[in-house]
Every structure is written in structure tokens, then in C-alpha cells.
Write an enzyme that holds these catalytic residues in place. Structure first.
Site, PDB file in Angstrom:
ATOM      1  N   SER A 159       1.348  32.903 -29.560  1.00 38.40           N
ATOM      2  CA  SER A 159       1.779  31.701 -30.261  1.00 38.40           C
ATOM      3  C   SER A 159       2.205  32.014 -31.684  1.00 38.40           C
ATOM      4  O   SER A 159       1.645  32.923 -32.329  1.00 38.40           O
ATOM      5  CB  SER A 159       0.639  30.677 -30.295  1.00 38.40           C
ATOM      6  OG  SER A 159       0.931  29.607 -31.177  1.00 38.40           O
TER       7      SER A 159
ATOM      8  N   TYR B 131      -7.450  27.819 -32.283  1.00 43.17           N
ATOM      9  CA  TYR B 131      -6.394  28.117 -31.317  1.00 43.17           C
ATOM     10  C   TYR B 131      -5.642  29.380 -31.730  1.00 43.17           C
ATOM     11  O   TYR B 131      -5.437  30.294 -30.925  1.00 43.17           O
ATOM     12  CB  TYR B 131      -5.434  26.941 -31.218  1.00 43.17           C
ATOM     13  CG  TYR B 131      -4.193  27.235 -30.400  1.00 43.17           C
ATOM     14  CD1 TYR B 131      -4.270  27.391 -29.022  1.00 43.17           C
ATOM     15  CD2 TYR B 131      -2.951  27.367 -31.006  1.00 43.17           C
ATOM     16  CE1 TYR B 131      -3.141  27.678 -28.262  1.00 43.17           C
ATOM     17  CE2 TYR B 131      -1.814  27.647 -30.267  1.00 43.17           C
ATOM     18  CZ  TYR B 131      -1.913  27.803 -28.898  1.00 43.17           C
ATOM     19  OH  TYR B 131      -0.789  28.089 -28.166  1.00 43.17           O
TER      20      TYR B 131
END
Length: 338
Positions: free
Chosen positions: A132, A159
Site C-alpha cells: 500500500s 494498517y
């Protein structure tokens, strides 16, 4: 249909996995999808995506949790698969604030289960996995493009930390066990069949319901919005070009064209034909100001070049949304990720 070994796509009932599986089927590959159909958002959308795949020759779905180490190992071994596109993960930055252990299980234990299965598979060819842009941390809107060589040691959300952990695990397994791997740092992906927690989707729900939309960061944030078909071009191109050596490979995959949040909202309003009532809010914990991908490495490897600009992509999303929700209740998303 070809009789070659299948490709495993984890997260196949998810947004990107669904589109990737279709692309592989389109070119004659056999595909085994893996998904646990969790309720992070309305599972009916995941079921609808899966139904489009179930209708295709050459596709089968395994309903399993990728954190189930034994089940993953058995599937890889029995299928004979030597290529895996690993897209299953617990998504969402803000969700990680309240549900941290979902990320430890799905993102870290799940990734490790895939790595272990791959290292025990004879003649394994290539693991492509989702990382990501969140790993880069925060940067001002005018701070320039993120490059794969930039430091990634200041995550601003769990995350992001979980995705960086996956990259580090993959680097270790590449060097220890000679597993060819490519990690793709996704920037903001949008389009038909997307995730209801994403801003463009949630804003559409609320605008059409006559509800105000909340715009975080006082509207000063920017994102590298990338259309789903372009993303799949990059995934499949990467899959077909495994690294020759054992050094870990990391690639940005985005649009290289950041768009301000307020510009995105204006484009969405044009696409759906309605104006939004806007409430400005401060930045939320875990959010970053801007994302902007340098995609030169992926372009050099695969010829990757995004083709769909935001106005066209949101227009396609609006058409899909109209068709899909004619017979389906509008989902409600409280958490919004951009």
C-alpha cells in the site's frame, strides 16, 4: 480453456481481486479464487462479485480464511499452482484504530501463510502481493511523487505498519528460500464494483439519498486516483514478469496524477448529476495529506501507463452504480477511506 496450472487469486470476492480474476480468465487462464467473505462491508456485494466469476469457465472459489495456515498450504499443494496473486487483506486505515487485531490476523498471519505455502511448492514461479502507498507515511500536497526508494519507517496507522511488515517478511523469504516475489504499493483505486467504504462510493450513496457528505482534512487532501482497469493492467503485467534474482521487488502502482479531494467531489457531482451538501471536518487519525506515485519502475518493467482519467472513470462508476442498485438496497458506509 487451457490445461496449464491454475493461478490462485486471494481476495477474489474483493474489488481488485474480482477484476484481476476476470482479466486472467479473459485470456484463458484457470483461476482459483480464495475469500472468506467477511463483513467489513456488506457481504452481498462480495457475493455479487463472486457470482460473476462463478459463471465463468475455468474458475472455482474456495471460501477460506487466509490466516488458516493448514488450509492455505493444502490448497496450494493440491492445486499445483505455482503463481499466486495475493490481494486478500483487512483494508481501511481508520478501521485499524478500533479493530487492530483484524490487521494482525488477516494482513500479517495471512501473508505469512501464503509465504509458507509458496516456499514448500515445487518450482514456484511468482508471488505478486498487495502492499500500500500508506507505507510512505505523510507528505505535503506539494511534496512530489513517492518513489520506491523513499524511506518507509514512519507509518501513521496500524494498517500501514501491517503492510510494511508484509514487505519485510517477503524480503526475508525471497532471500532465504529464493521465492520470486513482487510487492505492489497500491495508490487509491476506484471504479465499478468498488468498496463502499471508499470516499467516492460513500459520497455517491449520501448525495443520492439527500444527505450531506463529510469532507475530512478541510478538503485539502489529494489522492492519486487510479481506475481499476489500469490497476489490473499493472497486476497482470507484473505477474507475467517475475524477477530473475532473489532480491525483493517493490513497485508503485498508481496514476502519477494526484487530484485534490474537492476536485474529485466536483467530478463526482458531474458524473451523478447532483450537487453535494458539504460539511468540512479536520483530518482524521491515520490519514495522510497526499499520495502521488512515481510509476517509472513499473512502466519500465511492463509498459504500464494509466489510460483512464478521473472524469471518465467516475462516469463509468456512476453507470455501474445505477445499474447495480436498481434492484439492490443502497449500502451505508460510516467509515470513509480515500
Amino acid at each position: 480453456m487451457t490445461d496449464k496450472l491454475p493461478t490462485i487469486v486471494t481476495g477474489a470476492a474483493g474489488f481488485i481481486g474480482h477484476a484481476t480474476a476476470h482479466r486472467l480468465l479473459d485470456r484463458g487462464d484457470r483461476v482459483i479464487g480464495v475469500d472468506n467473505f467477511n463483513d467489513y462491508y456488506d457481504p452481498s456485494l462480495k457475493e455479487a462479485r463472486a457470482a460473476t466469476l462463478a459463471a465463468r469457465d475455468g474458475f472455482s472459489m474456495e471460501r477460506m480464511d487466509i490466516a488458516n495456515v493448514d488450509a492455505v498450504a493444502k490448497l496450494v499443494r493440491k492445486s499445483g499452482a505455482v503463481r499466486i496473486v495475493h490481494l486478500a487483506a483487512q483494508a481501511g486505515v481508520r478501521y485499524s484504530i478500533d479493530n487492530p487485531f483484524a490487521y494482525e490476523r488477516s494482513n500479517m498471519r495471512g501473508h505469512l501463510a501464503i509465504l509458507e505455502a509458496a516456499r514448500h511448492q515445487p518450482d514456484f514461479e511468482h508471488l505478486v502481493y498487495a502492499s500500500s502507498s500508506s507505507v510512505y507515511g505523510d507528505r505535503p500536497a506539494n511534496g512530489g511523487a513517492f518513489r520506491e526508494t523513499d524511506p518507509c519507517d514512519q507509518p501513521v496507522s496500524l494498517y500501514a505498519a501491517s503492510k510494511k511488515s508484509c514487505e519485510l517478511m517477503s524480503a526475508a523469504y525471497s532471500r532465504l528460500y529464493k521465492i520470486p516475489q513482487s510487492g505492489l504499493r497500491f495508490f487509491t483505486v476506484y471504479g465499478p464494483w468498488g468498496r463502499p467504504d471508499m470516499a467516492y462510493f460513500s459520497f455517491t450513496n449520501k448525495i443520492l439519498a439527500g444527505q450531506p457528505i463529510e469532507i475530512y482534512g478541510e478538503g485539502k487532501m489529494a489522492r492519486d486516483f487510479t481506475y481499476i482497469d489500469d490497476i489490473v493492467d499493472g497486476i497482470v503485467g507484473t505477474l507475467d514478469n517475475p524477477p530473475a534474482g532473489t532480491d525483493p521487488r517493490i513497485l508503485n502502482i498508481g496514476d502519477n496524477h494526484p487530484v485534490g479531494l474537492m476536485d474529485m467531489v466536483a467530478t463526482l457531482e458531474n458524473a451523478i448529476g447532483r450537487k453535494a451538501e458539504k460539511i468540512m471536518r479536520p483530518m482524521q487519525p491515520g490519514d495522510v495529506t497526499a499520495t502521488y506515485a512515481d510509476i517509472s519502475a513499473l512502466n519500465q518493467l511492463t509498459g504500464y501507463k494509466p489510460k483512464v482519467m478521473l472524469a471518465e472513470g467516475l462516469g463509468r462508476f456512476a453507470e455501474w452504480y445505477h445499474d447495480y442498485f436498481q434492484t439492490t438496497a443502497i449500502p451505508r458506509a460510516e467509515a470513509i477511506t480515500i
